[in-house]
Design a protein around this motif. Structure first.
Motif, PDB file in Angstrom:
ATOM      1  N   GLU A 136     -15.728   3.780  51.925  1.00  0.00           N
ATOM      2  CA  GLU A 136     -14.982   2.629  52.457  1.00  0.00           C
ATOM      3  C   GLU A 136     -13.570   3.044  52.865  1.00  0.00           C
ATOM      4  O   GLU A 136     -13.082   2.654  53.944  1.00  0.00           O
ATOM      5  N   TYR A 137     -12.898   3.833  52.036  1.00  0.00           N
ATOM      6  CA  TYR A 137     -11.504   4.202  52.316  1.00  0.00           C
ATOM      7  C   TYR A 137     -11.410   5.181  53.482  1.00  0.00           C
ATOM      8  O   TYR A 137     -10.471   5.107  54.281  1.00  0.00           O
ATOM      9  N   MET A 138     -12.389   6.089  53.603  1.00  0.00           N
ATOM     10  CA  MET A 138     -12.396   6.983  54.763  1.00  0.00           C
ATOM     11  C   MET A 138     -12.648   6.186  56.039  1.00  0.00           C
ATOM     12  O   MET A 138     -11.998   6.418  57.063  1.00  0.00           O
ATOM     13  N   ARG A 139     -13.594   5.261  55.959  1.00  0.00           N
ATOM     14  CA  ARG A 139     -13.850   4.370  57.105  1.00  0.00           C
ATOM     15  C   ARG A 139     -12.577   3.593  57.474  1.00  0.00           C
ATOM     16  O   ARG A 139     -12.223   3.468  58.642  1.00  0.00           O
ATOM     17  N   GLU A 140     -11.944   3.061  56.454  1.00  0.00           N
ATOM     18  CA  GLU A 140     -10.739   2.250  56.649  1.00  0.00           C
ATOM     19  C   GLU A 140      -9.680   3.039  57.418  1.00  0.00           C
ATOM     20  O   GLU A 140      -9.035   2.520  58.348  1.00  0.00           O
ATOM     21  N   TYR A 141      -9.501   4.296  57.030  1.00  0.00           N
ATOM     22  CA  TYR A 141      -8.509   5.137  57.707  1.00  0.00           C
ATOM     23  C   TYR A 141      -8.882   5.313  59.181  1.00  0.00           C
ATOM     24  O   TYR A 141      -8.030   5.195  60.073  1.00  0.00           O
ATOM     25  N   LEU A 142     -10.156   5.597  59.447  1.00  0.00           N
ATOM     26  CA  LEU A 142     -10.578   5.835  60.828  1.00  0.00           C
ATOM     27  C   LEU A 142     -10.481   4.573  61.672  1.00  0.00           C
ATOM     28  O   LEU A 142     -10.108   4.635  62.846  1.00  0.00           O
ATOM     29  N   TYR A 143     -10.808   3.431  61.092  1.00  0.00           N
ATOM     30  CA  TYR A 143     -10.654   2.180  61.842  1.00  0.00           C
ATOM     31  C   TYR A 143      -9.195   1.962  62.234  1.00  0.00           C
ATOM     32  O   TYR A 143      -8.890   1.508  63.341  1.00  0.00           O
TER      33      TYR A 143
END
Length: 429
Positions: A136-143
């Motif tokens: 979730e946090y890696m996704r969050e950064y990329l978004y």
């Protein structure tokens, strides 16, 4: 009555709770049942004298059963778990469990045979909550960095990348192959103009390998971005994404990871150190007397990675180390080259490679020549078409989510970091 989560119970309020029974204790005067749901657990206390019918029904319950209780939460100085206990007014046995065939000290194969029961263990449950949060946090950064999440096919008409180590499957009247990675389709997305894409999805490797770090099906976190100046831009993105995700993990799960796994989350504050492979091998030889086997020259192996971590900690006090300048024979044909050196890297974390990344070759003629050099023909024809009509300079990387989890939580084997483990000898459950 609507179900309440255990963590949301209020004192003296009529409520309904339901979950799995993890423990039953029958004493002279009381029946105690430990009930667990996704939020927490609570002791359900039944007085045999005052609630004899309920006590009789409670004694029909078995460990592992799914049970619902109506009643009230009370505070008691005699109860652990924050002093909370649940006093029921009714019991509903939703699903009565047979005797569970999984003992606490069962061997790893038995645990894998009954994986759904093994997952009822608190530590295992937290493993996948933490893994989910990491993603979730890696996704969050990329978004935040304006990436688009894509979903690429896993059934391919031709064997991907090298054509080796792929699973062949029957696809109606012809052959198909399970994808080793979404690499070609990530680059198709770049050629289509999406510019920044990522995917979290399964990948398959038909490697007859039985090690603590290999599996035949794993979850890959793949990233690709356009308009880069060099592979250092790719390295920087991955570095910042991991720093962000580890920071959020430490904030939200650091105490749990320390308590349950005895592992500390170290959030890097600066840039990850970078070293060329040749220089690294020289350092490992000088410091530890290490000589890489002849078959691994130009690349790394498991022992190299362990020593690279030791060197990074001694020299830079860093758990991470970027290694660059691998031999072209050891890298994929689509890696861009400069002076015949692939423009890519591996990232080592805690003694294991978690990433291979690179700038890709986006020029059609050069890419065709490099594919031909590797002996690749029809298998990559469809891929080469993406570059005939113009493609921005780009690069990317992939992280094995299971391996990342293994290292984060200090597991000895990757099977413990996977929801369901697959290796050459295991296809069930």
């Amino acid at each position: 009555m609507e179900r309440s989560l255990i963590k949301n119970l209020e004192e003296n309020k009529l409520s309904k709770i339901s979950g799995v029974v993890s423990k039953i204790r029958d004493t002279k005067y009381m029946v105690f049942i430990m009930l667990k749901d996704r939020s927490s657990f609570i002791q359900v206390s039944i007085d045999k004298n005052e609630q004899s019918k309920l006590a009789d029904k409670a004694l029909e319950i078995t460990t592992g059963s799914i049970v619902a209780f109506e009643g009230e939460m009370k505070y008691s100085e005699y109860v652990k778990n924050g002093g909370k206990e649940f006093i029921p007014s009714s019991i509903e046995i939703i699903s009565l469990a047979e005797t569970i065939p999984l003992e606490e000290n069962a061997n790893s194969d038995t645990k894998l045979d009954y994986r759904w029961l093994d997952l009822r263990n608190d530590k295992n449950e937290y493993t996948f909550r933490i893994q989910s949060a990491f993603i979730e946090y890696m996704r969050e950064y990329l978004y935040k960095e304006e990436f688009t999440e894509i979903h690429t096919p896993k059934l391919l008409g031709t064997a991907s990348e090298s054509g080796s180590d792929v699973f062949e499957v029957k696809y109606f009247d012809r052959k198909a192959y399970l994808a080793q990675s979404p690499q070609f389709y990530k680059q198709m997305a770049i050629a289509s103009g999406l510019e920044r894409v990522f995917e979290v999805a399964p990948a398959f490797r038909a490697e007859n390998s039985n090690t603590n770090r290999h599996c035949t099906e794993f979850t890959s976190f793949d990233v690709e971005l356009a308009y880069i100046n060099s592979f250092y831009d790719v390295m920087h993105l991955e570095q910042e994404m991991l720093k962000y995700a580890l920071g959020k993990l430490k904030e939200n799960y650091g105490d749990i990871i320390k308590e349950r796994y005895d592992m500390e989350i170290i959030v890097p504050t600066g840039d990850f150190p970078v070293i060329k492979l040749e220089d690294l091998l020289s350092e490992l030889n000088r410091r530890y007397g290490y000589v890489i086997p002849e078959g691994d020259i130009g690349d790394m192996n498991a022992e190299t990675e362990k020593l690279a971590y030791k060197y990074a900690m001694e020299e830079y006090n860093s758990e991470f180390l970027f290694v660059t300048d691998f031999k072209k024979e050891k890298r994929a044909f689509y890696h861009m080259r400069e002076n015949d050196i692939p423009q890519g890297y591996d990232l080592i974390w805690r003694g294991m490679e978690i990433t291979t990344g690179a700038q890709r070759e986006h020029r059609y003629e050069k890419l065709c020549n490099q594919a031909k050099e590797k002996g690749l023909g029809k298998d990559v024809e469809f891929y080469l078409q993406f570059f005939r009509y113009g493609c921005a300079p780009h690069g990317g990387f992939a992280i094995g989510v299971d391996r990342l989890t293994l290292l984060l939580l200090g597991f000895d084997h990757i099977r413990d970091a996977q929801f369901i483990f697959r290796n050459p000898s295991r296809l069930n459950p």
